[in-house]
Design an enzyme around this catalytic site. Sequence first.
Site, PDB file in Angstrom:
ATOM      1  N   HIS A  94     -24.939-121.778  26.966  1.00 44.09           N
ATOM      2  CA  HIS A  94     -24.766-121.662  25.515  1.00 44.09           C
ATOM      3  C   HIS A  94     -24.948-123.019  24.867  1.00 44.09           C
ATOM      4  CE1 HIS A  94     -23.571-119.162  22.116  1.00 44.09           C
ATOM      5  NE2 HIS A  94     -23.136-120.288  21.588  1.00 44.09           N
ATOM      6  N   ASP A 173     -13.837-113.665  16.019  1.00 45.94           N
ATOM      7  CA  ASP A 173     -14.913-114.637  15.792  1.00 45.94           C
ATOM      8  C   ASP A 173     -15.917-114.116  14.771  1.00 45.94           C
ATOM      9  OD1 ASP A 173     -16.309-117.160  16.413  1.00 45.94           O
ATOM     10  OD2 ASP A 173     -17.876-115.777  17.045  1.00 45.94           O
ATOM     11  N   ARG A 180     -16.719-119.363   8.179  1.00 44.21           N
ATOM     12  CA  ARG A 180     -17.009-120.794   8.358  1.00 44.21           C
ATOM     13  C   ARG A 180     -18.386-121.121   7.803  1.00 44.21           C
ATOM     14  NH1 ARG A 180     -17.027-121.395  14.168  1.00 44.21           N
ATOM     15  NH2 ARG A 180     -17.499-123.582  13.822  1.00 44.21           N
ATOM     16  N   SER A 195     -14.869-120.792  19.018  1.00 39.55           N
ATOM     17  CA  SER A 195     -15.847-119.772  18.639  1.00 39.55           C
ATOM     18  C   SER A 195     -16.791-119.484  19.808  1.00 39.55           C
ATOM     19  CB  SER A 195     -16.629-120.261  17.419  1.00 39.55           C
ATOM     20  OG  SER A 195     -17.771-119.497  17.209  1.00 39.55           O
ATOM     21  N   LYS A 199     -16.333-116.041  23.014  1.00 40.71           N
ATOM     22  CA  LYS A 199     -17.358-115.040  23.311  1.00 40.71           C
ATOM     23  C   LYS A 199     -17.799-115.137  24.770  1.00 40.71           C
ATOM     24  CE  LYS A 199     -19.369-116.674  19.689  1.00 40.71           C
ATOM     25  NZ  LYS A 199     -20.056-117.129  18.526  1.00 40.71           N
TER      26      LYS A 199
HETATM   27  N1  URA Z   1     -22.175-121.315  17.920  1.00 44.11           N
HETATM   28  C1  URA Z   1     -21.088-120.502  17.841  1.00 44.11           C
HETATM   29  O1  URA Z   1     -21.047-119.406  18.402  1.00 44.11           O
HETATM   30  N2  URA Z   1     -20.041-120.943  17.141  1.00 44.11           N
HETATM   31  C2  URA Z   1     -20.009-122.138  16.530  1.00 44.11           C
HETATM   32  O2  URA Z   1     -19.011-122.471  15.932  1.00 44.11           O
HETATM   33  C3  URA Z   1     -21.132-122.978  16.624  1.00 44.11           C
HETATM   34  C4  URA Z   1     -22.228-122.541  17.330  1.00 44.11           C
END
Ligand code: URA
Length: 472
Positions: A94, A173, A180, A195, A199
């Site tokens: 990620h 989220d 956000r 965040s 996930k």
């Molecule tokens: N990607 C995400 O899933 N969350 C963030 O806060 C920043 C990038």
Amino acid sequence: MTQSGSNPAETPLHTIDLIRKKRDGGSLEQREIAFMVAGAATGSIPLEQLSAWLMAAWLRGLTLDETRALTLAMRDSGEKFSPVRLGKVAVDKHSTGGVGDKTSFLVAPMAAACGLAVPMISGRALGHTGGTLDKLEAIPGYRTALTLTEFEAVLARCGASIVSQTPALVPADRVLYALRDRTGTVESPGLICASILSKKLAAGLDALVLDVKTGSGAFLRKQEDGEYLAALMVATAEAAGTRTVALVTDMDQPLGYAAGNWIEIVESLELLRGERNPESEDLRELSLVLAGWMIHLGGKATTPEAGRQLAEAALEDGSALSIFFKMIEAQGGDVSVLDEMDISPARMGGSTRFFQPGATDALLAWESGFISSMDTTKIGWAVQRLGAGREKAGEPVDPHAGILFHTRRGAHVEQGQPIATLYATTPAMLAELIALLKEAITIGRILPQTLPLVSRIFTRETAENYLENAVR
Ligand code: URA
């Protein structure tokens, strides 16, 4: 128990008290964080109060304990995926968000080709950065909103699947991410960490490779902030039981030559087909390094370098490409638009049977010299405003909008030479965005210093040491 005999763990909580506590620099306890997260997930806390709390958290920062509590509460805010029945080690990568960052389309099939399961739950465009899901949805028919049962079936068939959160997966989220994006509270290490990791941890991963961007196009531009975020995420994910490493990587210019939706798919496909070109070398290299770590953490190679070799072999023998195609088909995508004859002209700035942008223009070098800097956040905003991103959550995006770069930072350009081709939804958008790009790019007399693509790698040990010594 308090002196009066009441148990503080049972005292009723009030959102306004928690907003004021964070606003005044206090640290929230685990149950207070869990209360805010439950309120976000169920809708019992109104959006204006969540926004105020996010802003307080952004301004005051979150402690390590708060970050950990927020991550776990968000992870547990909804349903979870279990990859156990796949009978494979589940590994993912990620990124913290960048411009032109399309490594997911390369690393997922490379790692799957090496025998790993890659259950990738991705996001949409956030702030100035592009979204993996928006890019994939540029392929007609591609469905990102799979149920967990469908997700598991695609993984069983293809080894990799890239999907969106289900409504029930990490619902907290969903709400906080969208807020956000609209309240200027994206760039916070604790909020980003929670965040992303909520996930990833809800996907039941065995191992995770994080790509933490630094530089002009990253949410956290400064090297030390990127390093802190990287260490924070590694320590938080490891404490939750997932083997994790983080690579701090350069986002001082877009990654590869394309930034947008469909055109990023085109660039990824070229590499999956084994083609090479100088403008995509950074993308290829970073993808191989990230995949090498995934393959190593997944137990298929004794070192990340050996993992990289396996990844490169999967690129060269076409096995990664065939997994990518299989995944697209399994998720309803029309692979006929990925035909070689149909994608190549897009690379050169032309339209194709499928690729029909609403309007196009070129940015020409306004003087001769070196491309000495690129404000990649501004470039990212230009890409979003050409139509690749959305002003409001839920709006459709233009699959064909974006920018092709014909030169890289450090390249010498002659006056009048094309620097970039812009694809917009409407001709009216072009003048403003050409002006924005001109502001974002500097042409100078001096060759700029080149930054390393990967400047630092954090494992559990190095992350813990770093956090112990970090002054925040
Ligand atoms: N990607 C995400 O899933 N969350 C963030 O806060 C920043 C990038």
